[in-house]
Design an enzyme around this catalytic site. Structure first.
Site, short mmCIF file in Angstrom:
data_model
loop_
_atom_site.label_atom_id
_atom_site.label_comp_id
_atom_site.label_asym_id
_atom_site.label_seq_id
_atom_site.Cartn_x
_atom_site.Cartn_y
_atom_site.Cartn_z
N ARG A 77 0.83 -1.21 0.00
CA ARG A 77 0.00 0.00 0.00
C ARG A 77 0.86 1.26 0.00
O ARG A 77 0.56 2.23 -0.70
CB ARG A 77 -0.95 0.00 1.19
CG ARG A 77 -1.99 -1.11 1.06
CD ARG A 77 -2.98 -1.11 2.16
NE ARG A 77 -3.84 0.06 2.16
CZ ARG A 77 -4.70 0.30 3.14
NH1 ARG A 77 -4.77 -0.52 4.18
NH2 ARG A 77 -5.46 1.35 3.10
N ASN A 109 -8.56 8.30 6.58
CA ASN A 109 -7.47 7.92 5.68
C ASN A 109 -6.15 7.77 6.42
O ASN A 109 -5.88 8.51 7.36
CB ASN A 109 -7.34 8.96 4.56
CG ASN A 109 -8.63 9.07 3.77
OD1 ASN A 109 -9.51 8.22 3.86
ND2 ASN A 109 -8.76 10.15 3.02
N HIS A 126 -7.90 6.48 11.99
CA HIS A 126 -7.49 5.10 11.69
C HIS A 126 -5.97 4.96 11.62
O HIS A 126 -5.45 3.98 11.06
CB HIS A 126 -8.14 4.63 10.38
CG HIS A 126 -9.63 4.53 10.48
ND1 HIS A 126 -10.44 4.45 9.39
CD2 HIS A 126 -10.47 4.50 11.55
CE1 HIS A 126 -11.71 4.37 9.77
NE2 HIS A 126 -11.75 4.41 11.08
N CYS A 137 6.52 -1.84 23.72
CA CYS A 137 6.54 -0.60 24.53
C CYS A 137 5.63 0.49 23.96
O CYS A 137 5.45 1.53 24.59
CB CYS A 137 7.97 -0.07 24.64
SG CYS A 137 8.61 0.60 23.10
N THR A 196 -16.75 9.63 1.90
CA THR A 196 -16.83 8.40 2.69
C THR A 196 -18.15 7.68 2.41
O THR A 196 -19.18 8.34 2.22
CB THR A 196 -16.67 8.66 4.20
OG1 THR A 196 -16.75 7.41 4.91
CG2 THR A 196 -17.72 9.61 4.74
N ASN A 221 -19.99 13.94 -2.22
CA ASN A 221 -19.78 12.56 -2.68
C ASN A 221 -20.51 12.39 -4.01
O ASN A 221 -21.66 12.83 -4.12
CB ASN A 221 -20.37 11.57 -1.66
CG ASN A 221 -19.88 10.15 -1.87
OD1 ASN A 221 -19.84 9.66 -2.99
ND2 ASN A 221 -19.54 9.48 -0.78
N GLU A 223 -21.73 9.84 -5.03
CA GLU A 223 -22.77 8.83 -4.85
C GLU A 223 -23.56 9.06 -3.57
O GLU A 223 -23.06 9.70 -2.63
CB GLU A 223 -22.14 7.42 -4.79
CG GLU A 223 -21.52 6.95 -6.10
CD GLU A 223 -20.82 5.57 -5.96
OE1 GLU A 223 -20.04 5.22 -6.85
OE2 GLU A 223 -21.04 4.91 -4.92
N1 APR Z 1 -14.73 12.74 -4.28
C1 APR Z 1 -15.59 12.47 -3.26
N2 APR Z 1 -16.03 11.22 -2.95
C2 APR Z 1 -15.61 10.21 -3.73
C3 APR Z 1 -14.73 10.40 -4.83
C4 APR Z 1 -14.29 11.73 -5.10
N3 APR Z 1 -13.46 12.02 -6.10
N4 APR Z 1 -14.50 9.19 -5.41
C5 APR Z 1 -15.20 8.26 -4.69
N5 APR Z 1 -15.87 8.88 -3.69
C6 APR Z 1 -16.72 8.28 -2.65
C7 APR Z 1 -17.41 6.97 -3.05
O1 APR Z 1 -18.65 7.25 -3.68
C8 APR Z 1 -17.60 6.30 -1.70
O2 APR Z 1 -18.84 6.71 -1.10
O3 APR Z 1 -15.88 7.93 -1.58
C9 APR Z 1 -16.45 6.85 -0.85
C10 APR Z 1 -15.34 5.85 -0.54
O4 APR Z 1 -15.88 4.88 0.31
P1 APR Z 1 -14.96 3.70 0.89
O5 APR Z 1 -14.13 3.13 -0.17
O6 APR Z 1 -15.89 2.81 1.64
O7 APR Z 1 -13.97 4.45 1.88
P2 APR Z 1 -14.22 4.98 3.38
O8 APR Z 1 -15.61 5.43 3.57
O9 APR Z 1 -13.15 5.94 3.67
O10 APR Z 1 -13.98 3.64 4.24
C11 APR Z 1 -14.01 3.76 5.63
O11 APR Z 1 -13.26 1.52 5.91
O12 APR Z 1 -11.95 0.02 4.97
C12 APR Z 1 -12.07 0.77 6.04
O13 APR Z 1 -10.39 1.67 7.39
C13 APR Z 1 -10.91 1.71 6.11
O14 APR Z 1 -10.93 4.07 6.55
C14 APR Z 1 -11.55 3.05 5.82
C15 APR Z 1 -12.98 2.85 6.26
#
Ligand code: APR
Length: 248
Positions: A77, A109, A126, A137, A196, A221, A223
């Site tokens: 990663r 992140n 995280h 330690c 997110t 977002n 979505e």
């Molecule tokens: N700008 C804004 N949002 C975006 C973009 C963008 N350019 N591209 C994708 N997304 C959105 C997607 O639509 C989705 O809803 O970002 C989100 C990413 O979701 P995840 O992949 O589930 O990531 P996240 O929500 O950060 O995951 C949470 O899960 O896997 C664990 O520890 C890990 O911190 C992570 C946690």
């Protein structure tokens, strides 16, 4: 009652931002997508590595079972992150830290891109992929300064084995970071949720706590997410395009 069209309410958002005393931002993998960092659940499927779902390889259980393999995963990663630089979303949020009387940036992140963009005091819910933590330690070291050849790295303070300083599945968040994030979210006037999927708790509970405490809730977002229905404004687009437009 007809569904309020949340995408046009930006004039109210501008007003709220002008008056805001305390702004809280929670970011997820989507804020780094435009930097080339793969999201976890983008495109409907979860990340897999060497045939293992990331929830398996990124778990506390795996640290106990095969710490070397966990390091291989995080070395992979970091290899991906190596070439990624902050994008306009990170840069905008870095500028916001001096724009409001109180500003808090909490992120799920582990890529360190907010700090690289100039954000200070980022609440890393995280952890951080560039840090190692001693299993014995608890002392922390920057992975870039430890000897890349030795895996798992050896703690320079006590000689113990080190693990990635990242919150893995089955683990709780660092308490001090969580307590501060929860307090700041619950006392914010405006709360942004950026990039997110809002399905991983307890982080996804922060915007809900902010909303319940009266904050104006904004989602950025492309979505829909489970939080969309409780937001005052939903800005459907890429964070690197949407956030810079909120500067005025
Ligand atoms: N700008 C804004 N949002 C975006 C973009 C963008 N350019 N591209 C994708 N997304 C959105 C997607 O639509 C989705 O809803 O970002 C989100 C990413 O979701 P995840 O992949 O589930 O990531 P996240 O929500 O950060 O995951 C949470 O899960 O896997 C664990 O520890 C890990 O911190 C992570 C946690």
């Amino acid at each position: 009652m007809p569904e309020k069209d949340k995408s046009v309410n930006t004039s109210e958002l501008r007003g709220r931002l002008r008056e805001a005393r305390s702004v809280f931002v929670l970011t997820g993998a989507g804020v780094s997508a435009e930097s080339g960092v793969p999201t976890f659940r983008g495109g409907g499927q979860a990340a897999v590595w060497k045939g293992m779902p990331f929830e398996v390889i990124s778990s506390a259980e795996m640290v106990g079972r095969d710490l070397k393999l966990v390091w291989d995963w995080f070395d992979y990663r970091r290899g991906v992150l190596q070439t990624c630089r902050p994008n306009p979303a990170h840069d905008t949020l870095a500028r916001w830290q001096t724009r409001f009387p109180r500003f808090t940036l909490a992120t799920q992140n582990i890529d360190g891109l907010h700090a690289e963009a100039g954000s200070h005091g980022v609440l890393e819910l995280h952890g951080n992929a560039w840090r190692a933590r001693c299993l014995n330690c608890g002392s922390r070291e920057d992975v870039r300064e430890t000897d890349a050849g030795v895996r798992p790295p050896i703690c320079r303070a006590c000689g113990g084995l080190m693990r990635p300083d990242v919150v893995l599945f089955g683990e709780i968040l660092p308490e001090d970071v969580w307590v501060e994030a929860a307090e700041r979210a619950a006392t914010s006037d405006v709360c942004f949720v950026v990039g997110t999927s809002a399905i991983v708790y307890p982080a996804a509970g922060l915007p809900v706590a902010a909303m319940r405490a009266g904050a104006f809730l904004v989602e950025v977002n492309p979505e829909e997410t489970p939080l969309s229905e409780i937001c005052d404004v939903t800005l459907r687009g890429a964070a690197g395009e949407v956030l810079p437009r909120l500067e005025f």
